[in-house]
Design a protein around this motif. Sequence first.
Motif, short mmCIF file in Angstrom:
data_model
loop_
_atom_site.label_atom_id
_atom_site.label_comp_id
_atom_site.label_asym_id
_atom_site.label_seq_id
_atom_site.Cartn_x
_atom_site.Cartn_y
_atom_site.Cartn_z
N SER A 184 40.53 27.48 21.24
CA SER A 184 41.16 27.26 19.95
C SER A 184 42.56 27.84 20.01
O SER A 184 42.92 28.57 20.94
N ASP A 185 43.37 27.52 19.02
CA ASP A 185 44.76 27.95 19.04
C ASP A 185 44.93 29.46 18.86
O ASP A 185 46.03 29.98 19.02
N ASP A 186 43.86 30.15 18.52
CA ASP A 186 43.98 31.60 18.39
C ASP A 186 43.36 32.32 19.59
O ASP A 186 43.13 33.52 19.56
N TRP A 187 43.09 31.57 20.67
CA TRP A 187 42.56 32.19 21.88
C TRP A 187 43.61 33.14 22.44
O TRP A 187 44.76 32.76 22.65
N LEU A 188 43.23 34.36 22.71
CA LEU A 188 44.17 35.39 23.14
C LEU A 188 43.91 35.76 24.60
O LEU A 188 42.79 36.09 24.98
N LEU A 189 44.98 35.69 25.40
CA LEU A 189 44.94 36.18 26.77
C LEU A 189 45.77 37.46 26.82
O LEU A 189 46.97 37.43 26.59
N ALA A 190 45.12 38.57 27.10
CA ALA A 190 45.80 39.86 27.14
C ALA A 190 46.09 40.24 28.58
O ALA A 190 45.31 39.95 29.49
N ASP A 191 47.23 40.90 28.80
CA ASP A 191 47.59 41.41 30.12
C ASP A 191 46.87 42.74 30.32
O ASP A 191 47.27 43.77 29.76
N VAL A 192 45.81 42.73 31.12
CA VAL A 192 44.96 43.91 31.23
C VAL A 192 45.60 45.04 32.03
O VAL A 192 45.12 46.17 31.99
N THR A 193 46.69 44.75 32.76
CA THR A 193 47.33 45.83 33.50
C THR A 193 47.98 46.84 32.57
O THR A 193 48.29 47.96 32.98
N GLY A 194 48.19 46.45 31.31
CA GLY A 194 48.77 47.37 30.35
C GLY A 194 47.74 48.06 29.48
O GLY A 194 48.10 48.78 28.54
N PHE A 195 46.46 47.87 29.79
CA PHE A 195 45.41 48.50 29.00
C PHE A 195 45.43 50.01 29.17
O PHE A 195 45.72 50.54 30.24
N GLY A 196 45.09 50.70 28.10
CA GLY A 196 44.88 52.13 28.14
C GLY A 196 43.39 52.42 28.05
O GLY A 196 42.63 52.06 28.95
N PRO A 197 42.94 53.03 26.94
CA PRO A 197 41.51 53.30 26.79
C PRO A 197 40.65 52.04 26.80
O PRO A 197 39.46 52.11 27.12
N GLU A 198 41.26 50.88 26.47
CA GLU A 198 40.48 49.64 26.47
C GLU A 198 39.88 49.33 27.84
O GLU A 198 38.84 48.68 27.95
N ALA A 199 40.55 49.81 28.90
CA ALA A 199 40.07 49.52 30.25
C ALA A 199 38.66 50.07 30.48
O ALA A 199 37.88 49.50 31.25
N LEU A 200 38.33 51.16 29.81
CA LEU A 200 37.00 51.75 29.98
C LEU A 200 35.92 50.89 29.34
O LEU A 200 34.74 51.06 29.64
N GLU A 201 36.32 49.97 28.46
CA GLU A 201 35.36 49.10 27.79
C GLU A 201 35.16 47.78 28.54
O GLU A 201 34.34 46.96 28.13
N MET A 202 35.89 47.57 29.62
CA MET A 202 35.80 46.31 30.34
C MET A 202 34.46 46.20 31.05
O MET A 202 34.14 47.03 31.90
N PRO A 203 33.66 45.16 30.74
CA PRO A 203 32.35 45.00 31.38
C PRO A 203 32.47 44.18 32.66
O PRO A 203 33.10 43.13 32.68
N PHE A 204 31.88 44.65 33.74
CA PHE A 204 31.91 43.95 35.01
C PHE A 204 30.50 43.49 35.38
O PHE A 204 29.51 44.13 35.03
N GLY A 205 30.44 42.38 36.13
CA GLY A 205 29.15 41.88 36.59
C GLY A 205 29.08 40.37 36.52
O GLY A 205 30.04 39.70 36.14
N GLY A 206 27.93 39.84 36.88
CA GLY A 206 27.73 38.40 36.85
C GLY A 206 27.97 37.76 38.20
O GLY A 206 28.50 38.38 39.13
N PRO A 207 27.59 36.49 38.34
CA PRO A 207 27.74 35.80 39.62
C PRO A 207 29.19 35.57 39.99
O PRO A 207 30.02 35.25 39.14
N ARG A 208 29.49 35.75 41.27
CA ARG A 208 30.85 35.51 41.75
C ARG A 208 31.14 34.02 41.72
O ARG A 208 30.30 33.21 42.10
N PRO A 209 32.33 33.62 41.27
CA PRO A 209 32.65 32.18 41.22
C PRO A 209 32.67 31.57 42.61
O PRO A 209 32.93 32.24 43.61
N THR A 210 32.42 30.27 42.66
CA THR A 210 32.28 29.58 43.95
C THR A 210 33.60 29.13 44.54
O THR A 210 33.64 28.66 45.68
N TRP A 211 34.71 29.25 43.80
CA TRP A 211 35.98 28.78 44.35
C TRP A 211 36.42 29.66 45.50
O TRP A 211 37.21 29.28 46.32
#
Length: 211
Positions: A184-211
């Motif tokens: 949608s037009d309000d989809w937000l892409l954030a530059d995560v290299t500038g994250f501060g405390p938000e970085a600790l909330e980033m969830p990792f996991g799931g299947p690795r993409p096939t590309w």
Amino acid sequence: MSLAASCPRCTSPVSGEGSSFACLTHGPTDPLWRPDVAGYDAFAELVGRIDDAPTYLPWPMSPGWTIADFGCVGEGPRVRATVTTIVGTSDLDGDVEVTVVSEDPGVGLGARCSGTTYDDPGPQISNGPPAIKVRAGGRPVPLWLVDGTGDDDELLARATFAGEADGRWLWLVMRPASAALLLSDDWLLADVTGFGPEALEMPFGGPRPTW
């Protein structure tokens, strides 16, 4: 888990060290640095390799979605591309994969992730009105639908959008193609290299993409 070097255009490993790497298929290349398993430590290593190249991630992420992959091409002031992949589910599509690539012209990582023929999006960009607009780095970015290649099953497997953001190609690859309805037009892409405390909330996991 540390980052390993491979070719940004194909799945082949690269040989070399320092600033000199080569792919058996594509010759001398800046390597794609990518973890075998996505995790916070590997992401911290990625951020350490990046100078000021944006690394976009849909944010905030919906509950249950995770970061399955990430990487960069080159390092320091010579970073030429960054990529992230998140995975999750939707009621309509089931399992969904979203890959975001920001790259200099000619790198070829976006084409690899999307399965398109050419390194750059081509003349479809700016041909007619955009299919969607997202916000990347706080700015609206128009994206056009990029025609895929292959048979009908492959075309249904993914939808690719591309445009330009801050002088770089911005690719958005959705798998399956029907998952594009999530945009949608309000989809937000954030530059995560500038994250501060938000970085600790980033969830990792799931299947690795096939590309």
